[in-house]
Design an enzyme around this catalytic site. Structure first.
Site, short mmCIF file in Angstrom:
data_model
loop_
_atom_site.label_atom_id
_atom_site.label_comp_id
_atom_site.label_asym_id
_atom_site.label_seq_id
_atom_site.Cartn_x
_atom_site.Cartn_y
_atom_site.Cartn_z
N ILE A 106 -2.46 4.70 0.65
CA ILE A 106 -2.70 4.12 2.19
C ILE A 106 -2.59 5.30 2.85
O ILE A 106 -2.14 6.32 2.67
CB ILE A 106 -1.35 3.29 2.49
N CYS A 107 -3.33 5.27 4.11
CA CYS A 107 -3.41 6.13 5.25
C CYS A 107 -3.26 5.37 6.81
O CYS A 107 -2.70 4.28 6.38
CB CYS A 107 -4.72 6.92 5.17
N ARG A 108 -3.70 5.88 7.47
CA ARG A 108 -3.33 4.90 9.08
C ARG A 108 -4.30 3.98 8.87
O ARG A 108 -4.02 2.63 9.36
CB ARG A 108 -3.80 6.11 10.19
#
Length: 108
Positions: free
Chosen positions: A59-61
């Protein structure tokens, strides 16, 4: 190029291994409790911290960086999926977060 899967935040459960690849300041502002944190550029040097037999939810932004990392991990023999929408979707869904600051958790 290896195929890999894109999943929604709904695929993240209590026992899911989440790999957050955002920058340190993003992580400090707000993250999923219990998630692992390795910023994108450190992944190759810290690969030994990841278990190739564990299903990683990356996951990231918003999903761009995590897409590239999941793709790279799968190509290198790891089990990884990309969490589409990232922490932005997590925040919008009012899912629980913690922060490393004295401010309420948020997504930068």
């Amino acid at each position: 190029m290896s195929e890999f899967e894109n999943v929604s935040i709904d695929s993240i459960g209590e026992n899911t291994t989440v790999l957050d690849v955002r920058e340190d300041y993003e992580w400090a502002a707000g993250h999923i409790e219990g998630a692992m944190h390795i910023p994108v550029e450190q992944i190759p040097d810290r690969l030994d911290e990841l278990d190739p037999d564990t299903d990683l939810h990356v996951i990231c932004r918003t999903g761009g960086r995590s897409h590239r990392v999941a793709q790279w991990l799968v190509a290198n023999g790891y089990s990884a999926v990309n969490v589409t929408g990232g922490m932005g979707a997590w925040l919008e869904a009012s899912r629980p977060m913690v922060s490393d600051t004295d401010q309420p958790p948020t997504v930068l």
